[in-house]
Design a protein around this motif. Structure first.
Motif, PDB file in Angstrom:
ATOM      1  N   GLY A  56       0.796  -1.214   0.000  1.00 30.31           N
ATOM      2  CA  GLY A  56       0.000   0.000   0.000  1.00 30.31           C
ATOM      3  C   GLY A  56       0.827   1.261   0.000  1.00 30.31           C
ATOM      4  O   GLY A  56       0.378   2.313   0.461  1.00 30.31           O
ATOM      5  N   TRP A  57       2.044   1.180  -0.544  1.00 21.25           N
ATOM      6  CA  TRP A  57       2.940   2.334  -0.585  1.00 21.25           C
ATOM      7  C   TRP A  57       2.738   3.103  -1.888  1.00 21.25           C
ATOM      8  O   TRP A  57       2.375   2.523  -2.915  1.00 21.25           O
ATOM      9  CB  TRP A  57       4.395   1.882  -0.464  1.00 21.25           C
ATOM     10  CG  TRP A  57       4.718   1.299   0.889  1.00 21.25           C
ATOM     11  CD1 TRP A  57       3.863   1.129   1.942  1.00 21.25           C
ATOM     12  CD2 TRP A  57       5.984   0.799   1.312  1.00 21.25           C
ATOM     13  NE1 TRP A  57       4.514   0.550   3.005  1.00 21.25           N
ATOM     14  CE2 TRP A  57       5.827   0.346   2.642  1.00 21.25           C
ATOM     15  CE3 TRP A  57       7.231   0.698   0.700  1.00 21.25           C
ATOM     16  CZ2 TRP A  57       6.886  -0.202   3.374  1.00 21.25           C
ATOM     17  CZ3 TRP A  57       8.287   0.152   1.430  1.00 21.25           C
ATOM     18  CH2 TRP A  57       8.107  -0.292   2.750  1.00 21.25           C
ATOM     19  N   THR A  89       0.050  -2.088   5.232  1.00 23.98           N
ATOM     20  CA  THR A  89       0.875  -1.422   6.245  1.00 23.98           C
ATOM     21  C   THR A  89       0.021  -0.963   7.413  1.00 23.98           C
ATOM     22  O   THR A  89       0.394  -1.155   8.576  1.00 23.98           O
ATOM     23  CB  THR A  89       1.628  -0.229   5.616  1.00 23.98           C
ATOM     24  OG1 THR A  89       2.479  -0.719   4.577  1.00 23.98           O
ATOM     25  CG2 THR A  89       2.470   0.499   6.654  1.00 23.98           C
ATOM     26  N   ALA A  90      -1.126  -0.382   7.117  1.00 27.30           N
ATOM     27  CA  ALA A  90      -2.034   0.044   8.183  1.00 27.30           C
ATOM     28  C   ALA A  90      -2.561  -1.149   8.967  1.00 27.30           C
ATOM     29  O   ALA A  90      -2.724  -1.086  10.187  1.00 27.30           O
ATOM     30  CB  ALA A  90      -3.196   0.841   7.588  1.00 27.30           C
ATOM     31  N   ALA A 100      -7.539  -0.539   9.791  1.00 28.64           N
ATOM     32  CA  ALA A 100      -6.872  -1.799   9.458  1.00 28.64           C
ATOM     33  C   ALA A 100      -7.090  -2.208   8.011  1.00 28.64           C
ATOM     34  O   ALA A 100      -6.235  -2.857   7.410  1.00 28.64           O
ATOM     35  CB  ALA A 100      -7.347  -2.904  10.396  1.00 28.64           C
ATOM     36  N   ASN A 101      -8.234  -1.839   7.428  1.00 29.77           N
ATOM     37  CA  ASN A 101      -8.514  -2.263   6.047  1.00 29.77           C
ATOM     38  C   ASN A 101      -8.073  -1.237   5.016  1.00 29.77           C
ATOM     39  O   ASN A 101      -8.374  -1.378   3.832  1.00 29.77           O
ATOM     40  CB  ASN A 101     -10.001  -2.575   5.875  1.00 29.77           C
ATOM     41  CG  ASN A 101     -10.891  -1.388   6.199  1.00 29.77           C
ATOM     42  OD1 ASN A 101     -10.394  -0.333   6.593  1.00 29.77           O
ATOM     43  ND2 ASN A 101     -12.199  -1.554   6.032  1.00 29.77           N
ATOM     44  N   HIS A 149      -2.448  -2.433  13.377  1.00 28.29           N
ATOM     45  CA  HIS A 149      -3.555  -2.812  14.243  1.00 28.29           C
ATOM     46  C   HIS A 149      -3.420  -4.236  14.781  1.00 28.29           C
ATOM     47  O   HIS A 149      -4.321  -4.736  15.453  1.00 28.29           O
ATOM     48  CB  HIS A 149      -4.880  -2.668  13.490  1.00 28.29           C
ATOM     49  CG  HIS A 149      -5.269  -1.245  13.222  1.00 28.29           C
ATOM     50  ND1 HIS A 149      -6.075  -0.509  14.068  1.00 28.29           N
ATOM     51  CD2 HIS A 149      -4.924  -0.411  12.210  1.00 28.29           C
ATOM     52  CE1 HIS A 149      -6.240   0.719  13.583  1.00 28.29           C
ATOM     53  NE2 HIS A 149      -5.550   0.801  12.456  1.00 28.29           N
ATOM     54  N   GLU A 150      -2.293  -4.892  14.485  1.00 27.52           N
ATOM     55  CA  GLU A 150      -2.080  -6.262  14.956  1.00 27.52           C
ATOM     56  C   GLU A 150      -1.617  -6.263  16.411  1.00 27.52           C
ATOM     57  O   GLU A 150      -0.913  -5.352  16.862  1.00 27.52           O
ATOM     58  CB  GLU A 150      -1.018  -6.953  14.102  1.00 27.52           C
ATOM     59  CG  GLU A 150      -1.433  -7.233  12.674  1.00 27.52           C
ATOM     60  CD  GLU A 150      -2.399  -8.407  12.556  1.00 27.52           C
ATOM     61  OE1 GLU A 150      -2.779  -8.990  13.605  1.00 27.52           O
ATOM     62  OE2 GLU A 150      -2.759  -8.738  11.415  1.00 27.52           O
ATOM     63  N   ASN A 151      -2.018  -7.315  17.119  1.00 31.56           N
ATOM     64  CA  ASN A 151      -1.603  -7.504  18.509  1.00 31.56           C
ATOM     65  C   ASN A 151      -0.626  -8.662  18.626  1.00 31.56           C
ATOM     66  O   ASN A 151      -0.776  -9.675  17.937  1.00 31.56           O
ATOM     67  CB  ASN A 151      -2.808  -7.799  19.410  1.00 31.56           C
ATOM     68  CG  ASN A 151      -3.705  -6.596  19.596  1.00 31.56           C
ATOM     69  OD1 ASN A 151      -3.258  -5.454  19.490  1.00 31.56           O
ATOM     70  ND2 ASN A 151      -4.971  -6.839  19.869  1.00 31.56           N
TER      71      ASN A 151
END
Length: 389
Positions: free
Chosen positions: A140-141, A198-199, A193-194, A203-205
């Motif tokens: 997504g760059w 990269t975004a 997150a969607n 949002h990952e744990n």
């Protein structure tokens, strides 16, 4: 006894090795399959010994650097937690969703080069451009990063060839800054997150907390450096082989269903990745060679995948060869999580290349220039393409 007390078995920086590293590693696999040198520590050339290392992460640790490397520079149980976060990004649904974008990028790039010339230097005009464009699209760059990343890749490859550690450190900082800016931009824009991959990582744990900036940056850097380097090297190897073996090219043009297996086989014979490093955590014996704790061990993928005891006529590409023993993507707990993406990208590129060309072969009076350690593949692949008109 430590590495300074160990007799050196070979000189990996000798002119004989650097002139043709693939042939040199073949010789080492038969002459001294676990060999010590001052510059690389222990190098492991046989398939069976490599498998022993890959299946024993407790003895052969992947924590080889003081810099954070998520997750490939980690051991269990830490590796296991991060690997669980990474793997879904290369799952079937994501690959299916990304495939049309990948195909569009390959087609557009091939149309660009076809519009102005037929004699093309594959590495600089096709392979690196494809790898960078694909990686930016996947993460997504913005497209504005294409040229900076192409220039960065060229500088990095040159510094690697020259073993220029000062420049490599500067380039590492440059890439860290690029990644940090991309993350910060998404933080400021409250990215969801969607929005893009990269975004999504942001949002990952891991456990009960979100991935921190250093961890996200490490993942993105590893994906970018690894993906761009190996995909570009792979494209060069594939095109060079098919240019030099017109019967294989004809076979694959006539039956594209053979492409997935053929791609893996061509890259088995000439691996796009040179080696990976491990560090011993305790004394161990490998192929009758005693190795002390804390020693560097280099897995030589090039040699292991050309082992005659595992692959019949190992130096020969057999398009329909069983790939179950192929170490192109490694094995064990560190088997490459990005293999589905890499396979899809290379398949799509080759399908589009065949669709847009009638034939391609090496340019007259020119030869491909092999890469040298620690890279693999070719630094230059001059090819003459006959494009569809």
């Amino acid at each position: 006894m430590n590495s300074t007390d160990t007799k050196n078995d070979w000189d990996p920086d000798s002119s004989e090795v650097t002139a043709d590293q693939v042939a040199a590693y073949d010789k080492m696999r038969n002459r001294c399959p676990v060999a010590h040198s001052e510059s690389r520590g222990w190098s492991v050339f046989r398939h069976a010994d490599v498998i022993q290392i890959l299946n024993d992460p407790k003895t052969f640790s992947s924590t080889v650097s003081r810099h954070l490397s998520v997750p490939n520079g980690m051991d269990p149980p830490e590796h296991t937690r991060y690997r669980a976060i990474i793997e879904p990004y290369f799952g079937p649904e994501r690959m299916a969703a990304f495939e049309p974008t990948c195909r569009s990028i390959a087609a557009e790039l091939l149309d660009e080069v076809a519009s102005h010339e037929s004699d093309i230097e594959v590495m600089s005009e096709l392979a690196t451009h494809f790898a960078v464009r694909i990686q930016c699209a996947f993460l997504g760059w913005p497209t504005s990063l294409h040229e900076p990343l192409i220039q960065w890749t060229a500088s990095h490859q040159n510094a690697v060839r020259q073993v220029d550690r000062e420049t490599l450190a500067t380039l590492a900082t440059e890439l860290e800054t690029i990644v940090a800016d991309l993350i910060q931009e998404r933080v400021q824009n409250n990215a969801k997150a969607n929005d893009d991959l990269t975004a999504s990582l942001m949002h990952e744990n891991v456990g009960e907390r979100k991935l921190n900036g250093e961890e996200i940056s490490s993942i993105l850097r590893n994906w970018t450096v690894g993906e761009v380097g190996t995909i570009s090297a792979s494209i060069g190897i594939l095109i060079h082989h098919l240019a030099e073996h017109p019967k294989h090219q004809t076979t694959l043009r006539d039956d594209s269903s053979l492409l997935p297996q053929a791609i893996d086989e061509i890259l088995r014979v000439h691996n796009p990745l040179h080696s990976n490093r491990r560090t011993t955590t305790c004394p161990v014996t490998l192929n009758n060679r005693p190795i002390e704790a804390g020693e560097r061990v280099d897995i030589n993928w090039i040699a292991a995948n050309r082992d005659e005891t595992v692959f019949e006529a190992a130096h020969t590409v057999k398009l329909e060869r069983d790939s179950s023993a192929n170490l192109l993507y490694g094995a064990g707990i560190h088997v490459c999580p990005g293999a589905p993406l890499a396979r899809m990208e290379m398949l799509v590129f080759m399908e589009e290349l065949f669709a847009k060309t009638v034939d391609f072969h090496s340019q007259p009076k020119t030869s491909a220039v092999p890469e040298s350690y620690p890279a693999s593949g070719y630094s230059s692949v001059p090819i003459r393409f006959q494009f569809q008109r």
